[in-house]
Scaffold this active site. Structure first.
Site, PDB file in Angstrom:
ATOM      1  N   LYS A 157       6.460  -9.778  11.239  1.00 26.27           N
ATOM      2  CA  LYS A 157       6.357  -8.271  11.050  1.00 26.27           C
ATOM      3  C   LYS A 157       6.471  -7.824  12.418  1.00 26.27           C
ATOM      4  CE  LYS A 157       3.492  -4.601   9.411  1.00 26.27           C
ATOM      5  NZ  LYS A 157       4.406  -3.766   8.444  1.00 26.27           N
ATOM      6  N   LEU A 199       9.272  -9.385   4.059  1.00 25.12           N
ATOM      7  CA  LEU A 199       7.920  -9.193   4.637  1.00 25.12           C
ATOM      8  C   LEU A 199       7.014  -9.755   3.234  1.00 25.12           C
ATOM      9  CD1 LEU A 199       6.313  -8.774   7.348  1.00 25.12           C
ATOM     10  CD2 LEU A 199       5.541  -6.639   6.188  1.00 25.12           C
ATOM     11  N   GLU A 201      13.935  -5.482  -0.554  1.00 22.26           N
ATOM     12  CA  GLU A 201      12.711  -4.803  -0.482  1.00 22.26           C
ATOM     13  C   GLU A 201      13.030  -3.305   0.014  1.00 22.26           C
ATOM     14  OE1 GLU A 201      10.152  -6.535   2.675  1.00 22.26           O
ATOM     15  OE2 GLU A 201      11.556  -7.100   3.681  1.00 22.26           O
ATOM     16  N   ARG A 245      -1.757 -12.305   8.543  1.00 17.30           N
ATOM     17  CA  ARG A 245      -0.417 -12.187   8.778  1.00 17.30           C
ATOM     18  C   ARG A 245      -0.233 -12.072  10.141  1.00 17.30           C
ATOM     19  NH1 ARG A 245       2.460  -7.588   5.270  1.00 17.30           N
ATOM     20  NH2 ARG A 245       1.310  -6.310   7.056  1.00 17.30           N
TER      21      ARG A 245
HETATM   22  N1  PLP Z   1       8.099  -4.745   3.516  1.00  9.39           N
HETATM   23  C1  PLP Z   1       8.357  -4.202   4.682  1.00  9.39           C
HETATM   24  C2  PLP Z   1       9.827  -4.443   5.456  1.00  9.39           C
HETATM   25  C3  PLP Z   1       7.490  -3.541   5.479  1.00  9.39           C
HETATM   26  O1  PLP Z   1       7.666  -2.888   6.404  1.00  9.39           O
HETATM   27  C4  PLP Z   1       6.366  -3.386   4.891  1.00  9.39           C
HETATM   28  C5  PLP Z   1       5.176  -2.558   5.584  1.00  9.39           C
HETATM   29  O2  PLP Z   1       5.311  -2.164   6.520  1.00  9.39           O
HETATM   30  C6  PLP Z   1       5.948  -4.008   3.638  1.00  9.39           C
HETATM   31  C7  PLP Z   1       6.808  -4.455   2.930  1.00  9.39           C
HETATM   32  C8  PLP Z   1       4.694  -3.751   2.882  1.00  9.39           C
HETATM   33  O3  PLP Z   1       3.456  -4.554   3.478  1.00  9.39           O
HETATM   34  P1  PLP Z   1       2.093  -4.336   3.679  1.00  9.39           P
HETATM   35  O4  PLP Z   1       1.722  -4.199   2.085  1.00  9.39           O
HETATM   36  O5  PLP Z   1       1.435  -5.365   4.333  1.00  9.39           O
HETATM   37  O6  PLP Z   1       1.714  -2.841   4.244  1.00  9.39           O
END
Ligand code: PLP
Length: 287
Positions: free
Chosen positions: A151, A207, A183, A52
């Site tokens: 991200k 994300l 989300e 990612r």
């Molecule tokens: N959505 C957002 C906006 C986030 O900031 C994050 C993690 O920081 C996630 C989802 C979850 O992603 P991950 O499972 O890769 O930590």
């Protein structure tokens, strides 16, 4: 205890780590980040986070500053130097510090990227007692930019969302756009209805959570149905269960939204089961 952190090739005490005031991460939020959790001194889903990261950099016309193996080595060295058993590693890469502030991107040949990593020691992360009681969320408008699949370090609105939640006596906020949940402020959002795990489909609107990918795979393997589609706050209120996923919370039950109990108002069986499976399987695959 002072941490040892990584800055542009050096391992330093945190108090000696310095970044230029012209760094584009500081001036323009021109940077990307990753958070990888550590359990039993090992990295959870390192490859997923590395893939990612490469994608986020590519989307912003930035290069990967080192090989994936070198990146893994730095993560491992920080875990070792800081004696982390449970916690997280934060990584940030910015477009670097040109000679002056300017909207135009600097020439990458002339301006080196800034690469920073540090550890966050969190003993008891996997055994978090909050998972036994669940968290409460509020709903807020999603007013973020249109590339939430990258991200980036533009985290002002998510921070504001957490503050709105705190002010309302809740733990976090779920964001809503055009009537549908996108989300959580720093996590992916799910509801459970019968045997179905429902979560928004992947797009530029959210994300692409690394934990999400693993949890949906484990859900299917455990004979749960997975439906990737939009859902509304009304549906959340009618759901049997709800939960969030992220690298630092794993699978965390959500028991109320906007003051209304979800299901029985206690962590649901499916959320707790998925948390158990996720922790067990991730520990096995940790590197
Ligand atoms: N959505 C957002 C906006 C986030 O900031 C994050 C993690 O920081 C996630 C989802 C979850 O992603 P991950 O499972 O890769 O930590």
């Amino acid at each position: 205890m002072s941490r040892t952190v990584y800055v542009n090739g050096d391992y330093l005490p945190e108090s000696d780590a310095k970044i230029s005031i012209f760094d584009r991460g500081f001036l323009m939020a021109d940077g990307v980040y990753e958070v990888t959790s550590v359990l039993g001194g090992k990295l959870i889903d390192f490859d997923g986070h590395a893939v990612r990261l490469e994608r986020s950099l590519t989307e912003l016309d930035m290069a990967m500053p080192m090989s994936r193996d070198e990146l893994l080595e730095i993560h491992r060295e920080l875990v070792r130097l800081n004696e982390i058993d449970e916690g997280m590693i934060y990584l940030q890469i910015t477009r670097g510090a040109p000679a002056d502030r300017d909207f135009a991107f600097p020439d990458p040949e002339a301006t080196a990227q800034t690469v920073v990593l540090f550890t966050q020691n969190k003993p008891g992360l996997a055994d978090n007692p909050v998972a036994k009681q669940g968290i409460k969320v509020i709903s807020i408008d999603d007013i973020r930019w249109g590339r939430r699949d990258i991200k980036t370090v533009q985290l002002l609105y998510p921070s504001m969302g957490k503050m709105m939640a705190k002010k309302a006596g809740a733990d976090d906020a779920w964001m809503v756009e055009d009537g549908f949940v996108t989300e959580g402020t720093s996590n992916n959002a799910y509801i459970v209805k019968g045997n179905k795990i429902i979560t928004r489909e992947l797009s530029k609107d959210i994300l692409h959570g690394i934990t999400r990918a693993a949890v949906l795979r484990f859900a299917r393997e455990a004979q749960m149905e997975v439906e990737e589609r939009n859902f509304t706050i009304d549906e959340v209120k009618q759901a049997d269960e709800a939960f969030i996923t992220s690298a630092s919370t794993f699978v965390m039950p959500v028991v109320a939204i906007d003051g209304a109990a979800i299901g029985d108002g206690v962590p649901g069986a499916k959320a707790l089961r998925l948390r158990e499976i996720y922790l067990e399987e991730s520990r096995k695959a940790a590197v």
